[in-house]
Structures are given as C-alpha cells and as structure tokens.
Design an enzyme around this catalytic site. Structure first.
Site, mmCIF file in Angstrom:
data_model
loop_
_atom_site.group_PDB
_atom_site.id
_atom_site.type_symbol
_atom_site.label_atom_id
_atom_site.label_comp_id
_atom_site.label_asym_id
_atom_site.label_seq_id
_atom_site.Cartn_x
_atom_site.Cartn_y
_atom_site.Cartn_z
ATOM 1 C CG HIS A 282 -0.225 -0.139 2.519
ATOM 2 N ND1 HIS A 282 0.185 -1.364 3.007
ATOM 3 C CD2 HIS A 282 0.166 0.777 3.440
ATOM 4 C CE1 HIS A 282 0.782 -1.194 4.163
ATOM 5 N NE2 HIS A 282 0.794 0.105 4.454
ATOM 6 C CG HIS B 175 1.110 5.274 4.261
ATOM 7 N ND1 HIS B 175 0.371 5.162 5.418
ATOM 8 C CD2 HIS B 175 1.849 4.132 4.185
ATOM 9 C CE1 HIS B 175 0.652 4.020 6.017
ATOM 10 N NE2 HIS B 175 1.541 3.373 5.297
HETATM 11 P P1 5GP Z 1 2.079 0.344 7.344
HETATM 12 O O1 5GP Z 1 2.761 0.630 8.642
HETATM 13 O O2 5GP Z 1 1.853 -1.121 7.128
HETATM 14 O O3 5GP Z 1 2.774 1.016 6.184
HETATM 15 O O4 5GP Z 1 0.674 1.064 7.440
HETATM 16 C C1 5GP Z 1 -0.539 0.401 7.632
HETATM 17 C C2 5GP Z 1 -1.595 1.452 7.755
HETATM 18 O O5 5GP Z 1 -2.857 0.834 7.671
HETATM 19 C C3 5GP Z 1 -1.542 2.204 9.098
HETATM 20 O O6 5GP Z 1 -1.390 3.594 8.857
HETATM 21 C C4 5GP Z 1 -2.870 1.842 9.744
HETATM 22 O O7 5GP Z 1 -3.435 2.921 10.458
HETATM 23 C C5 5GP Z 1 -3.730 1.424 8.576
HETATM 24 N N1 5GP Z 1 -4.719 0.421 8.905
HETATM 25 C C6 5GP Z 1 -4.495 -0.723 9.601
HETATM 26 N N2 5GP Z 1 -5.642 -1.441 9.698
HETATM 27 C C7 5GP Z 1 -6.601 -0.719 9.049
HETATM 28 C C8 5GP Z 1 -7.995 -0.944 8.810
HETATM 29 O O8 5GP Z 1 -8.578 -1.938 9.222
HETATM 30 N N3 5GP Z 1 -8.658 0.004 8.105
HETATM 31 C C9 5GP Z 1 -8.015 1.132 7.637
HETATM 32 N N4 5GP Z 1 -8.767 2.004 6.962
HETATM 33 N N5 5GP Z 1 -6.708 1.361 7.840
HETATM 34 C C10 5GP Z 1 -6.003 0.457 8.547
#
Ligand code: 5GP
Ligand code: ZN
Length: 138
Positions: free
Chosen positions: A99, A101
């Site tokens: 993903h 951001h």
């Molecule tokens: P990472 O640290 O993996 O790059 O970021 C994962 C992101 O996904 C985090 O910013 C977290 O807040 C978001 N996230 C995790 N679980 C969920 C969810 O169930 N729904 C949504 N909308 N965002 C999520």
C-alpha cells in the site's frame, strides 16, 4: 489471504471509508491517520513487497495516484504531501499487503522527522553498489 485486513477490506468483509476503486486498486481513508485526510492506496491482490506486485498492477496504481493525491491535497488544504510505501517489516510495514500512504503535510508539523544522512566510509563503495544494482537490472 484470510488473515490480511486489507484483503478483507477488498472482499468487503471489513468496512472502509472508500474514496476510489477500479479493477486493480482501491483507495480508502487510513483508520489511524497521522494527519487529517491520510489516505491509503492499495492493490486489490495480496502482494507484500512492491517488487512482488506485477508491473501492470503498479501501473494502474501509478496512473491513478496523481488524481488521488491531488484530491487529498485540495481537501486537506495541506502545503505538501508525502507518498510513502513501507516495504517489509524493517521498513515499518505493519500490514503486509502492499500500500501507498498519501500523508498531507504542513510546514513544521514534525510528522516524519528529519533524515539522518550518512557518508560512504570508502569512496569506492557507492560505485561498487551502483555497478551491482545495475547488473541486476540488465
Ligand atoms: P504500514 O505501517 O503497514 O505502512 O501502514 C498500515 C496502515 O494501515 C496504518 O497507517 C494503519 O493505520 C492502517 N490500517 C491498519 N488497519 C486498518 C484498517 O482496518 N482500516 C483502515 N482504513 N486502515 C487500517
Ligand atoms: Zn492482503
């Protein structure tokens, strides 16, 4: 992937505040934003690292990224934004489903901190790494 929260969102088994969807990608609001309007863009398929995602899916994502970033930029009223992709746990990835951001930024918001820059100890090191990476790409 049964245990993956983003796969569950793609399958409609978990809710999300969706801003965009097509055959290859889906974009929705981050549930724990580090800034208002913090938005995620994900592939529908489950790939952990960017390099594991098929180029055509990344192309779809990249093609839509400017529109989504522009919408987030305008709605947030931010002065700038980071587009950030954590690939791998060591890089801060918590959800192992690729993903991007989109994080609205304001001057002095202190969100992501300053980079601590380094110098190569050995002047030949950068050239050596450069050649090895280039060889992998040939
Ligand atoms: P990472 O640290 O993996 O790059 O970021 C994962 C992101 O996904 C985090 O910013 C977290 O807040 C978001 N996230 C995790 N679980 C969920 C969810 O169930 N729904 C949504 N909308 N965002 C999520
Ligand atoms: Zn997944």
């Amino acid at each position: 992937m049964k245990d993956c929260v983003f796969c569950q969102i793609v399958a409609g088994k978990l809710p999300c505040a969706k801003v965009y969807e097509d055959d290859d990608i889906i974009s929705f609001m981050d549930i724990n934003p580090i800034a208002e309007a913090h938005t995620l863009v994900i592939s529908k398929g489950h790939y952990e690292y960017v390099h594991q995602c098929p180029p055509e899916i990344l192309s779809s994502l990249a093609a839509k990224l400017p529109d989504i970033a522009d919408a987030v930029f305008q709605v947030s009223g931010a002065e700038g934004y980071n587009i950030l992709c954590n690939s791998g746990r060591a890089a801060g990835q918590v959800v192992p489903h690729m993903h991007y951001h989109i994080i609205p930024r304001f001057s002095g918001d202190g969100l992501l901190g300053e980079w601590v820059v380094k110098q190569y100890d050995n002047p030949d090191k950068m050239e050596d790494l450069c050649q090895r990476i280039r060889q992998k790409l040939n």
